[in-house]
Design a protein around this motif. Structure first.
Motif, PDB file in Angstrom:
ATOM      1  N   PHE A  67       0.820  -1.206   0.000  1.00  0.00           N
ATOM      2  CA  PHE A  67       0.000   0.000   0.000  1.00  0.00           C
ATOM      3  C   PHE A  67       0.857   1.260   0.000  1.00  0.00           C
ATOM      4  O   PHE A  67       0.431   2.327   0.415  1.00  0.00           O
ATOM      5  CB  PHE A  67      -0.958  -0.031   1.191  1.00  0.00           C
ATOM      6  N   THR A  68       2.085   1.090  -0.491  1.00  0.00           N
ATOM      7  CA  THR A  68       2.970   2.217  -0.755  1.00  0.00           C
ATOM      8  C   THR A  68       3.049   2.418  -2.269  1.00  0.00           C
ATOM      9  O   THR A  68       2.487   1.639  -3.050  1.00  0.00           O
ATOM     10  CB  THR A  68       4.378   1.959  -0.188  1.00  0.00           C
ATOM     11  N   GLU A  69       3.769   3.412  -2.684  1.00  0.00           N
ATOM     12  CA  GLU A  69       3.883   3.718  -4.117  1.00  0.00           C
ATOM     13  C   GLU A  69       4.734   2.686  -4.857  1.00  0.00           C
ATOM     14  O   GLU A  69       4.488   2.378  -6.033  1.00  0.00           O
ATOM     15  CB  GLU A  69       4.502   5.111  -4.284  1.00  0.00           C
ATOM     16  N   GLU A  70       5.731   2.140  -4.178  1.00  0.00           N
ATOM     17  CA  GLU A  70       6.748   1.327  -4.856  1.00  0.00           C
ATOM     18  C   GLU A  70       6.195   0.160  -5.686  1.00  0.00           C
ATOM     19  O   GLU A  70       6.594  -0.014  -6.844  1.00  0.00           O
ATOM     20  CB  GLU A  70       7.753   0.807  -3.817  1.00  0.00           C
ATOM     21  N   PRO A  71       5.269  -0.688  -5.168  1.00  0.00           N
ATOM     22  CA  PRO A  71       4.841  -1.842  -5.972  1.00  0.00           C
ATOM     23  C   PRO A  71       4.082  -1.468  -7.238  1.00  0.00           C
ATOM     24  O   PRO A  71       3.951  -2.305  -8.139  1.00  0.00           O
ATOM     25  CB  PRO A  71       3.923  -2.610  -5.010  1.00  0.00           C
ATOM     26  N   TRP A  72       3.599  -0.235  -7.335  1.00  0.00           N
ATOM     27  CA  TRP A  72       2.706   0.151  -8.425  1.00  0.00           C
ATOM     28  C   TRP A  72       3.340   1.140  -9.389  1.00  0.00           C
ATOM     29  O   TRP A  72       2.659   1.713 -10.249  1.00  0.00           O
ATOM     30  CB  TRP A  72       1.422   0.746  -7.833  1.00  0.00           C
ATOM     31  N   ARG A  73       4.647   1.339  -9.269  1.00  0.00           N
ATOM     32  CA  ARG A  73       5.335   2.222 -10.207  1.00  0.00           C
ATOM     33  C   ARG A  73       5.289   1.619 -11.609  1.00  0.00           C
ATOM     34  O   ARG A  73       5.359   0.404 -11.781  1.00  0.00           O
ATOM     35  CB  ARG A  73       6.782   2.422  -9.779  1.00  0.00           C
ATOM     36  N   PRO A  74       5.179   2.456 -12.637  1.00  0.00           N
ATOM     37  CA  PRO A  74       5.131   1.932 -14.007  1.00  0.00           C
ATOM     38  C   PRO A  74       6.369   1.125 -14.347  1.00  0.00           C
ATOM     39  O   PRO A  74       7.475   1.419 -13.881  1.00  0.00           O
ATOM     40  CB  PRO A  74       5.040   3.214 -14.860  1.00  0.00           C
ATOM     41  N   ASN A  75       6.176   0.115 -15.156  1.00  0.00           N
ATOM     42  CA  ASN A  75       7.278  -0.711 -15.627  1.00  0.00           C
ATOM     43  C   ASN A  75       8.240   0.149 -16.451  1.00  0.00           C
ATOM     44  O   ASN A  75       7.819   0.830 -17.387  1.00  0.00           O
ATOM     45  CB  ASN A  75       6.719  -1.860 -16.479  1.00  0.00           C
ATOM     46  N   GLN A  76       9.509   0.122 -16.085  1.00  0.00           N
ATOM     47  CA  GLN A  76      10.501   0.926 -16.780  1.00  0.00           C
ATOM     48  C   GLN A  76      10.846   0.364 -18.152  1.00  0.00           C
ATOM     49  O   GLN A  76      11.460   1.040 -18.974  1.00  0.00           O
ATOM     50  CB  GLN A  76      11.771   1.049 -15.922  1.00  0.00           C
ATOM     51  N   ASN A  77      10.492  -0.897 -18.392  1.00  0.00           N
ATOM     52  CA  ASN A  77      10.798  -1.520 -19.681  1.00  0.00           C
ATOM     53  C   ASN A  77       9.587  -2.333 -20.141  1.00  0.00           C
ATOM     54  O   ASN A  77       9.639  -3.564 -20.215  1.00  0.00           O
ATOM     55  CB  ASN A  77      12.036  -2.413 -19.545  1.00  0.00           C
ATOM     56  N   PRO A  78       8.481  -1.648 -20.448  1.00  0.00           N
ATOM     57  CA  PRO A  78       7.231  -2.370 -20.744  1.00  0.00           C
ATOM     58  C   PRO A  78       7.280  -3.219 -22.005  1.00  0.00           C
ATOM     59  O   PRO A  78       6.480  -4.129 -22.177  1.00  0.00           O
ATOM     60  CB  PRO A  78       6.212  -1.233 -20.893  1.00  0.00           C
ATOM     61  N   ASP A  79       8.220  -2.913 -22.903  1.00  0.00           N
ATOM     62  CA  ASP A  79       8.299  -3.648 -24.164  1.00  0.00           C
ATOM     63  C   ASP A  79       9.216  -4.865 -24.102  1.00  0.00           C
ATOM     64  O   ASP A  79       9.406  -5.555 -25.110  1.00  0.00           O
ATOM     65  CB  ASP A  79       8.771  -2.718 -25.290  1.00  0.00           C
ATOM     66  N   ALA A  80       9.798  -5.116 -22.936  1.00  0.00           N
ATOM     67  CA  ALA A  80      10.687  -6.280 -22.811  1.00  0.00           C
ATOM     68  C   ALA A  80       9.885  -7.557 -23.026  1.00  0.00           C
ATOM     69  O   ALA A  80       8.750  -7.677 -22.547  1.00  0.00           O
ATOM     70  CB  ALA A  80      11.334  -6.291 -21.433  1.00  0.00           C
ATOM     71  N   PRO A  81      10.426  -8.526 -23.755  1.00  0.00           N
ATOM     72  CA  PRO A  81       9.675  -9.766 -24.012  1.00  0.00           C
ATOM     73  C   PRO A  81       9.449 -10.560 -22.736  1.00  0.00           C
ATOM     74  O   PRO A  81      10.262 -10.533 -21.808  1.00  0.00           O
ATOM     75  CB  PRO A  81      10.583 -10.534 -24.979  1.00  0.00           C
ATOM     76  N   LYS A  82       8.305 -11.236 -22.681  1.00  0.00           N
ATOM     77  CA  LYS A  82       8.006 -12.109 -21.555  1.00  0.00           C
ATOM     78  C   LYS A  82       8.902 -13.350 -21.615  1.00  0.00           C
ATOM     79  O   LYS A  82       9.363 -13.751 -22.684  1.00  0.00           O
ATOM     80  CB  LYS A  82       6.543 -12.534 -21.576  1.00  0.00           C
ATOM     81  N   ALA A  83       9.112 -13.964 -20.462  1.00  0.00           N
ATOM     82  CA  ALA A  83       9.965 -15.159 -20.419  1.00  0.00           C
ATOM     83  C   ALA A  83       9.434 -16.248 -21.337  1.00  0.00           C
ATOM     84  O   ALA A  83      10.208 -16.939 -22.006  1.00  0.00           O
ATOM     85  CB  ALA A  83      10.061 -15.669 -18.979  1.00  0.00           C
ATOM     86  N   ARG A  84       8.091 -16.405 -21.401  1.00  0.00           N
ATOM     87  CA  ARG A  84       7.523 -17.458 -22.240  1.00  0.00           C
ATOM     88  C   ARG A  84       7.828 -17.235 -23.718  1.00  0.00           C
ATOM     89  O   ARG A  84       7.794 -18.161 -24.515  1.00  0.00           O
ATOM     90  CB  ARG A  84       6.014 -17.547 -22.037  1.00  0.00           C
ATOM     91  N   ASP A  85       8.103 -15.960 -24.096  1.00  0.00           N
ATOM     92  CA  ASP A  85       8.381 -15.644 -25.489  1.00  0.00           C
ATOM     93  C   ASP A  85       9.832 -15.870 -25.858  1.00  0.00           C
ATOM     94  O   ASP A  85      10.228 -15.647 -27.012  1.00  0.00           O
ATOM     95  CB  ASP A  85       7.997 -14.191 -25.780  1.00  0.00           C
ATOM     96  N   LEU A  86      10.609 -16.299 -24.889  1.00  0.00           N
ATOM     97  CA  LEU A  86      12.029 -16.581 -25.123  1.00  0.00           C
ATOM     98  C   LEU A  86      12.388 -18.037 -24.868  1.00  0.00           C
ATOM     99  O   LEU A  86      13.402 -18.524 -25.371  1.00  0.00           O
ATOM    100  CB  LEU A  86      12.894 -15.684 -24.227  1.00  0.00           C
ATOM    101  N   MET A  87      11.575 -18.735 -24.077  1.00  0.00           N
ATOM    102  CA  MET A  87      11.921 -20.094 -23.678  1.00  0.00           C
ATOM    103  C   MET A  87      11.910 -21.049 -24.863  1.00  0.00           C
ATOM    104  O   MET A  87      10.924 -21.140 -25.589  1.00  0.00           O
ATOM    105  CB  MET A  87      10.942 -20.614 -22.627  1.00  0.00           C
ATOM    106  N   THR A  88      13.013 -21.746 -25.025  1.00  0.00           N
ATOM    107  CA  THR A  88      13.067 -22.855 -25.964  1.00  0.00           C
ATOM    108  C   THR A  88      13.142 -24.141 -25.150  1.00  0.00           C
ATOM    109  O   THR A  88      13.216 -24.120 -23.917  1.00  0.00           O
ATOM    110  CB  THR A  88      14.290 -22.737 -26.874  1.00  0.00           C
ATOM    111  N   MET A  89      13.159 -25.265 -25.817  1.00  0.00           N
ATOM    112  CA  MET A  89      13.235 -26.535 -25.090  1.00  0.00           C
ATOM    113  C   MET A  89      14.519 -26.634 -24.276  1.00  0.00           C
ATOM    114  O   MET A  89      14.539 -27.265 -23.219  1.00  0.00           O
ATOM    115  CB  MET A  89      13.115 -27.703 -26.054  1.00  0.00           C
ATOM    116  N   SER A  90      15.579 -26.008 -24.747  1.00  0.00           N
ATOM    117  CA  SER A  90      16.833 -26.052 -23.996  1.00  0.00           C
ATOM    118  C   SER A  90      16.742 -25.270 -22.698  1.00  0.00           C
ATOM    119  O   SER A  90      17.588 -25.430 -21.811  1.00  0.00           O
ATOM    120  CB  SER A  90      17.976 -25.519 -24.855  1.00  0.00           C
TER     121      SER A  90
END
Length: 359
Positions: free
Chosen positions: A256-279
């Motif tokens: 209930f402080t400001e910190e957890p709700w600050r805007p994402n500084q890198n909103p366009d970074a790919p999600k982990a699922r969009d990078l995961m390969t079988m390896s």
């Protein structure tokens, strides 16, 4: 000029070396595409591999889309699958919830048939041990397929705020969460911080179960149930234990402080699922993708005709047939094997048969 040419040649040679040494991840198909394409689970012992956000599982079961005390939503996603212990626990929760004033569960995502990263949405839910349950109580009628796809979920949080909307929250919501937390298999229940605060402010008497209820982003219209690694899953990576106490301390105040709700500084970074390969996944996940399919969805849907099911690896093995009539006109149009309107007695966890030996 000679120096520039020499430098250019060196850069070209370095670029050639880099290109030759590009990791397989740049040419290997994404794991989310491979696991997202699977329509059925594998015929193998029920085992989870890896971590909740990086893994897969074998020997999964689906929960029926309809039961006396539950309805599954967003059926087109094909995410009704999980480790047999998870599926049995959801069915048990649906029955136990009716004893504390909750009319039945609206089920969100559990996992894909063989787990793995999803095409969209969750980072977790990959090893069959996570499930989302809506805070919306089940209606007294069977929803149509269109309603299951399009009905909006209702947030429990005031619009533009961080606290619970008291016009929507009821004591039955708290009782439902307490019932879910009562099972020893459940290690965590994730909710919006405002819901956690509501529980902290209102729960009287025994508050020990609040330790399992943890605040997290989102989770305003549903709660997330997570169970621990199950016996036999030696490749499953356990999560850290929850902190001692009821969680109604400064760790909650931080939300209930400001910190957890600050805007994402890198909103366009790919999600982990969009990078995961079988390896990126445990090596066992390659084998999971290669394991055989069951003979039908009905053979691996829990429960069917009021009975626990077992995985059938070939037509020669017995298969529990779906009921001829599901007892509700709106459910009769659903695909065979995914309705469970027979009585649901207390039964143990269904275990799939092991993979048959090679002939």
């Amino acid at each position: 000029m000679r120096k520039i040419v020499g430098t250019a040649a060196a850069l070209l040679a370095a670029g050639t070396m880099i290109a030759a040494e590009l990791p397989a991840a740049q040419s290997e198909e994404l794991a989310k595409n491979l696991f997202g394409a699977e329509r059925l689970p594998s015929v193998a012992p029920a085992r989870s591999y890896g971590f909740y956000s990086k893994g897969c599982f074998s020997g999964g079961l689906a929960i029926a889309t309809d039961g006396p005390t539950w309805q599954a939503m967003r059926l087109s996603r094909n995410r009704r699958w999980g480790h047999p212990t998870m599926i049995a626990l959801i069915e048990q929760l649906s029955r136990d919830a009716t004893k504390v004033g909750w009319p039945g569960l609206m089920l969100g995502d559990i996992s894909q048939p063989r787990g793995g990263p999803m095409l969209s949405g969750h980072a977790s839910h990959q090893i069959g041990l996570d499930a989302d349950i809506w805070f919306t109580p089940m209606p007294n009628r069977r929803l149509s397929l269109s309603e299951r796809e399009n009905m909006p979920a209702v947030s429990m949080i005031k619009k533009g705020g961080l606290t619970v909307d008291d016009r929507l929250w009821t004591p039955a919501h708290a009782s439902l969460l307490k019932t879910a937390a009562s099972y020893p298999q459940v290690e965590r229940i994730l909710v919006h911080p405002g819901i956690k605060k509501k529980l902290c402010d209102t729960v009287k008497g025994d508050r020990s179960w609040l330790q399992k209820v943890r605040p997290f982003w989102g989770h305003d219209y549903h709660f997330h149930v997570r169970i621990g690694c199950q016996p036999g899953s030696i490749g499953c990576k356990a999560q850290a234990a929850t902190a001692a106490g009821d969680g109604c301390d400064k760790s909650l105040a931080w939300w209930f402080t400001e910190e957890p709700w600050r805007p994402n500084q890198n909103p366009d970074a790919p999600k982990a699922r969009d990078l995961m390969t079988m390896s990126s996944l445990p090596k066992e996940c390659r084998a999971v993708l290669g394991q055989p399919n069951p003979v039908s969805e009905a053979a691996v849907t829990y429960p069917v005709n009021g009975m626990a099911t077992t995985v059938a690896a070939s037509p020669a093995q017995p298969v529990i047939q779906p009921p001829a009539s599901v007892g509700a006109a709106s459910a009769a149009s659903l695909p065979a094997g995914i309705s469970a309107f027979a009585p649901t007695p207390d039964y143990g966890v269904p275990l799939p048969r092991p993979r048959p030996p090679q002939q």
